[in-house]
Design an enzyme around this catalytic site. Sequence first.
Site, mmCIF file in Angstrom:
data_model
loop_
_atom_site.group_PDB
_atom_site.id
_atom_site.type_symbol
_atom_site.label_atom_id
_atom_site.label_comp_id
_atom_site.label_asym_id
_atom_site.label_seq_id
_atom_site.Cartn_x
_atom_site.Cartn_y
_atom_site.Cartn_z
ATOM 1 C CG HIS A 164 -6.661 -3.039 3.105
ATOM 2 N ND1 HIS A 164 -5.998 -1.850 2.926
ATOM 3 C CD2 HIS A 164 -7.881 -2.865 2.536
ATOM 4 C CE1 HIS A 164 -6.780 -0.989 2.288
ATOM 5 N NE2 HIS A 164 -7.943 -1.586 2.042
ATOM 6 C CD GLU B 88 -9.860 5.994 0.667
ATOM 7 O OE1 GLU B 88 -8.770 5.933 0.061
ATOM 8 O OE2 GLU B 88 -9.981 6.432 1.818
ATOM 9 C CB VAL B 89 -9.283 1.610 -4.939
ATOM 10 C CG1 VAL B 89 -8.916 1.165 -6.354
ATOM 11 C CG2 VAL B 89 -8.320 2.686 -4.445
ATOM 12 C CG ASN C 180 -12.105 -0.915 3.867
ATOM 13 O OD1 ASN C 180 -12.435 -1.336 4.964
ATOM 14 N ND2 ASN C 180 -10.950 -0.295 3.646
ATOM 15 C CG ASP D 221 -2.057 0.968 1.119
ATOM 16 O OD1 ASP D 221 -3.218 0.522 1.112
ATOM 17 O OD2 ASP D 221 -1.792 2.188 1.030
ATOM 18 C CG HIS E 221 -8.731 -3.421 -2.436
ATOM 19 N ND1 HIS E 221 -9.674 -2.692 -3.125
ATOM 20 C CD2 HIS E 221 -8.526 -2.762 -1.273
ATOM 21 C CE1 HIS E 221 -10.020 -1.635 -2.421
ATOM 22 N NE2 HIS E 221 -9.346 -1.656 -1.271
HETATM 23 P P1 5GP Z 1 -9.815 1.061 0.284
HETATM 24 O O1 5GP Z 1 -10.176 2.238 1.131
HETATM 25 O O2 5GP Z 1 -10.411 1.166 -1.101
HETATM 26 O O3 5GP Z 1 -10.108 -0.244 0.945
HETATM 27 O O4 5GP Z 1 -8.231 1.087 0.166
HETATM 28 C C1 5GP Z 1 -7.539 1.536 -0.944
HETATM 29 C C2 5GP Z 1 -6.075 1.539 -0.569
HETATM 30 O O5 5GP Z 1 -5.342 1.776 -1.750
HETATM 31 C C3 5GP Z 1 -5.678 2.624 0.437
HETATM 32 O O6 5GP Z 1 -5.112 2.015 1.590
HETATM 33 C C4 5GP Z 1 -4.654 3.470 -0.322
HETATM 34 O O7 5GP Z 1 -3.575 3.872 0.491
HETATM 35 C C5 5GP Z 1 -4.201 2.528 -1.428
HETATM 36 N N1 5GP Z 1 -3.789 3.195 -2.655
HETATM 37 C C6 5GP Z 1 -4.428 4.230 -3.277
HETATM 38 N N2 5GP Z 1 -3.782 4.586 -4.398
HETATM 39 C C7 5GP Z 1 -2.698 3.744 -4.482
HETATM 40 C C8 5GP Z 1 -1.641 3.624 -5.440
HETATM 41 O O8 5GP Z 1 -1.565 4.343 -6.443
HETATM 42 N N3 5GP Z 1 -0.707 2.660 -5.208
HETATM 43 C C9 5GP Z 1 -0.778 1.841 -4.108
HETATM 44 N N4 5GP Z 1 0.193 0.922 -3.977
HETATM 45 N N5 5GP Z 1 -1.762 1.923 -3.195
HETATM 46 C C10 5GP Z 1 -2.710 2.877 -3.382
#
Ligand code: 5GP
Length: 122
Positions: free
Chosen positions: A114, A107-108, A99, A41, A112
Site C-alpha cells: 500500500h 485480506e487479499v 500486510n 485502492d 501487495h
Molecule cells: P490488505 O488488507 O490485504 O493488505 O489490503 C487489501 C486492499 O485491497 C484493501 O485496502 C482493499 O480496500 C483493497 N481492495 C479489495 N478489493 C479491491 C478491489 O476489487 N479493487 C481495488 N482496487 N482494491 C480492492
Amino acid sequence: MKNLSVTLESYNDQNIFAKILRGEISCKKIYEDSYALAFYDVFPKAAAHALVIPKKPYVCFDGFITQASDDEITGFFKAVGKTIELLGVAEEGFRLVSNSGEHGGQEVPHFHVHIMGGEKLS
Ligand code: 5GP
C-alpha cells in the site's frame, strides 16, 4: 525470516488481485510494466491510496522475497518508486505498508504494498 507457511503452491488464483491481473475485474490503473501493476485502492484509507502488486502469483511478502528472482524483486520495487512519483506524494511524504498473513491483517492473498499519502497520516 519467519515461515508463514504460504507458498506458491497455496496461491489461490480466484483472489481479487488475480482477477484484476487477468482483466476480469477492472481497476483504476496508475502504472504497469512487465513486473508490476499499480492501481488505486477501491476503499481508500488516505487522500491518495495506491496498491502495487507483482504480476506473478506470490501470496505475501515472505513468498515474494524468498521465491522471486532478483530481477523481479528489483523490477517490483522500481515500480513502487514509479507509482510514488506518479501519485505525486514523494515530496511531502507517504506511508509504505505491506500486510502479511493472518497476524498482519492481510485480506487479499496476493502480495501487495500500500502507498498512502496526500495528507498528514495519523
Ligand atoms: P490488505 O488488507 O490485504 O493488505 O489490503 C487489501 C486492499 O485491497 C484493501 O485496502 C482493499 O480496500 C483493497 N481492495 C479489495 N478489493 C479491491 C478491489 O476489487 N479493487 C481495488 N482496487 N482494491 C480492492
